[in-house]
Motif scaffolding. Structure first.
Motif, PDB file in Angstrom:
ATOM      1  N   VAL A 123       0.850  -1.189   0.000  1.00 10.45           N
ATOM      2  CA  VAL A 123       0.000   0.000   0.000  1.00 10.45           C
ATOM      3  C   VAL A 123       0.884   1.236   0.000  1.00 10.45           C
ATOM      4  CG1 VAL A 123      -1.778   1.272   1.264  1.00 10.45           C
ATOM      5  CG2 VAL A 123      -1.777  -1.220   1.289  1.00 10.45           C
ATOM      6  N   SER A 124       0.494   2.223  -0.774  1.00  8.04           N
ATOM      7  CA  SER A 124       1.185   3.505  -0.799  1.00  8.04           C
ATOM      8  C   SER A 124       0.163   4.625  -0.838  1.00  8.04           C
ATOM      9  CB  SER A 124       2.096   3.609  -2.030  1.00  8.04           C
ATOM     10  OG  SER A 124       3.169   2.720  -1.918  1.00  8.04           O
ATOM     11  N   THR A 125       0.628   5.805  -0.494  1.00  6.19           N
ATOM     12  CA  THR A 125      -0.246   6.970  -0.563  1.00  6.19           C
ATOM     13  C   THR A 125       0.317   7.969  -1.563  1.00  6.19           C
ATOM     14  OG1 THR A 125       0.908   8.031   1.272  1.00  6.19           O
ATOM     15  CG2 THR A 125      -1.048   6.761   1.826  1.00  6.19           C
ATOM     16  N   ILE A 126      -0.597   8.625  -2.221  1.00  5.49           N
ATOM     17  CA  ILE A 126      -0.251   9.692  -3.158  1.00  5.49           C
ATOM     18  C   ILE A 126      -1.121  10.886  -2.773  1.00  5.49           C
ATOM     19  CG2 ILE A 126      -0.282  10.483  -5.551  1.00  5.49           C
ATOM     20  CD1 ILE A 126      -0.142   7.522  -6.404  1.00  5.49           C
ATOM     21  N   VAL A 127      -0.498  12.035  -2.537  1.00  7.18           N
ATOM     22  CA  VAL A 127      -1.251  13.243  -2.222  1.00  7.18           C
ATOM     23  C   VAL A 127      -1.277  14.104  -3.477  1.00  7.18           C
ATOM     24  CG1 VAL A 127      -1.420  15.284  -0.753  1.00  7.18           C
ATOM     25  CG2 VAL A 127      -0.563  13.124   0.201  1.00  7.18           C
ATOM     26  N   ALA A 128      -2.487  14.394  -3.934  1.00  9.91           N
ATOM     27  CA  ALA A 128      -2.663  15.231  -5.123  1.00  9.91           C
ATOM     28  C   ALA A 128      -3.770  16.232  -4.845  1.00  9.91           C
ATOM     29  CB  ALA A 128      -3.011  14.372  -6.331  1.00  9.91           C
ATOM     30  N   GLU A 129      -3.461  17.496  -5.024  1.00  6.07           N
ATOM     31  CA  GLU A 129      -4.429  18.572  -4.805  1.00  6.07           C
ATOM     32  C   GLU A 129      -5.063  18.477  -3.419  1.00  6.07           C
ATOM     33  OE1 GLU A 129      -7.107  18.670  -8.126  1.00  6.07           O
ATOM     34  OE2 GLU A 129      -5.468  18.611  -9.566  1.00  6.07           O
ATOM     35  N   GLN A 130      -4.243  18.291  -2.407  1.00  4.12           N
ATOM     36  CA  GLN A 130      -4.637  18.188  -0.997  1.00  4.12           C
ATOM     37  C   GLN A 130      -5.549  16.993  -0.694  1.00  4.12           C
ATOM     38  OE1 GLN A 130      -5.156  21.539  -2.401  1.00  4.12           O
ATOM     39  NE2 GLN A 130      -3.068  22.018  -1.822  1.00  4.12           N
ATOM     40  N   VAL A 131      -5.592  16.010  -1.571  1.00  5.71           N
ATOM     41  CA  VAL A 131      -6.377  14.801  -1.338  1.00  5.71           C
ATOM     42  C   VAL A 131      -5.410  13.628  -1.232  1.00  5.71           C
ATOM     43  CG1 VAL A 131      -8.110  13.220  -2.274  1.00  5.71           C
ATOM     44  CG2 VAL A 131      -8.383  15.697  -2.581  1.00  5.71           C
ATOM     45  N   THR A 132      -5.532  12.858  -0.151  1.00  3.69           N
ATOM     46  CA  THR A 132      -4.697  11.681   0.029  1.00  3.69           C
ATOM     47  C   THR A 132      -5.372  10.498  -0.644  1.00  3.69           C
ATOM     48  OG1 THR A 132      -3.864  12.531   2.121  1.00  3.69           O
ATOM     49  CG2 THR A 132      -3.583  10.170   1.720  1.00  3.69           C
ATOM     50  N   ASN A 133      -4.658   9.881  -1.565  1.00  2.00           N
ATOM     51  CA  ASN A 133      -5.140   8.698  -2.269  1.00  2.00           C
ATOM     52  C   ASN A 133      -4.362   7.488  -1.779  1.00  2.00           C
ATOM     53  OD1 ASN A 133      -6.915   9.888  -4.523  1.00  2.00           O
ATOM     54  ND2 ASN A 133      -5.042  11.094  -4.640  1.00  2.00           N
ATOM     55  N   TYR A 134      -5.099   6.412  -1.486  1.00  2.00           N
ATOM     56  CA  TYR A 134      -4.481   5.160  -1.057  1.00  2.00           C
ATOM     57  C   TYR A 134      -4.580   4.184  -2.215  1.00  2.00           C
ATOM     58  CZ  TYR A 134      -4.946   7.191   3.551  1.00  2.00           C
ATOM     59  OH  TYR A 134      -4.866   8.033   4.635  1.00  2.00           O
ATOM     60  N   THR A 135      -3.449   3.650  -2.584  1.00  2.22           N
ATOM     61  CA  THR A 135      -3.412   2.695  -3.684  1.00  2.22           C
ATOM     62  C   THR A 135      -2.562   1.505  -3.262  1.00  2.22           C
ATOM     63  OG1 THR A 135      -3.041   2.497  -6.070  1.00  2.22           O
ATOM     64  CG2 THR A 135      -1.443   3.791  -4.840  1.00  2.22           C
TER      65      THR A 135
END
Length: 165
Positions: A123-135
């Motif tokens: 699992v990793s997180t990506i922060v884009a446009e102040q939104v944390t995405n979990y993938t």
């Protein structure tokens, strides 16, 4: 993607699963929550052999902590890998800002899953446009390309984490 065997799924699944005309897999809980599980071709990281795995609460009903949902989803994942030696890419839905809860729930389910040792999950997180995405990626541990798959995933995630602001 090779179609999943519905008869084999329903031999083991606590909830009856059916396939929609769009190719998704559906089941309804005893609490009347209707779930749609999809496996869509994913080419963001890999050119072929990867599928995005989605869990969608179709009727947006509140879902209690239902062990049968977890069991049904993991039976579908097992059947996917029985029919396809590929990669599953899972991303938590972000539309209602509950993606962190979904990530924790899925990881808890995975830790409780009896056959978890057959699979690698990262699992990793990506922060884009102040939104944390979990993938996350889910791959069979016996996949001969496992190390390359992990490296490709890490490189992809690293691209977003190193992105200048």
């Amino acid at each position: 993607m090779n179609t999943l065997n519905i008869a084999r799924i329903n031999e083991r699944s606590p909830y009856e699963v059916w396939q929609s005309s769009e190719g998704d897999y559906n089941f309804q809980t005893e609490f009347d929550v209707l779930y749609r599980i999809s496996f869509r071709i994913e080419q963001t990281i890999w050119d072929d052999g990867a599928y995005e795995f989605s869990i969608i609460n179709q009727n947006q009903k509140s879902s209690p902590n239902d062990k049968k949902v977890r069991d049904t989803i993991f039976i579908l994942i097992e059947e996917f890998f029985a029919c396809n030696p590929d990669i599953l890419l899972y991303q938590c839905e972000t539309g209602d800002n509950r993606q962190d809860m979904r990530d924790r729930l899925f990881l808890r389910w995975f830790k409780e899953y009896g056959n978890r040792n057959n699979y690698f999950i990262k699992v990793s997180t990506i922060v884009a446009e102040q939104v944390t995405n979990y993938t996350a990626i889910i791959v069979q541990k016996d996949n001969p390309q496992l190390e390359t798959i992990i490296k490709d995933f890490d490189d992809f995630i690293g691209f977003f984490q190193d992105k200048p602001q």
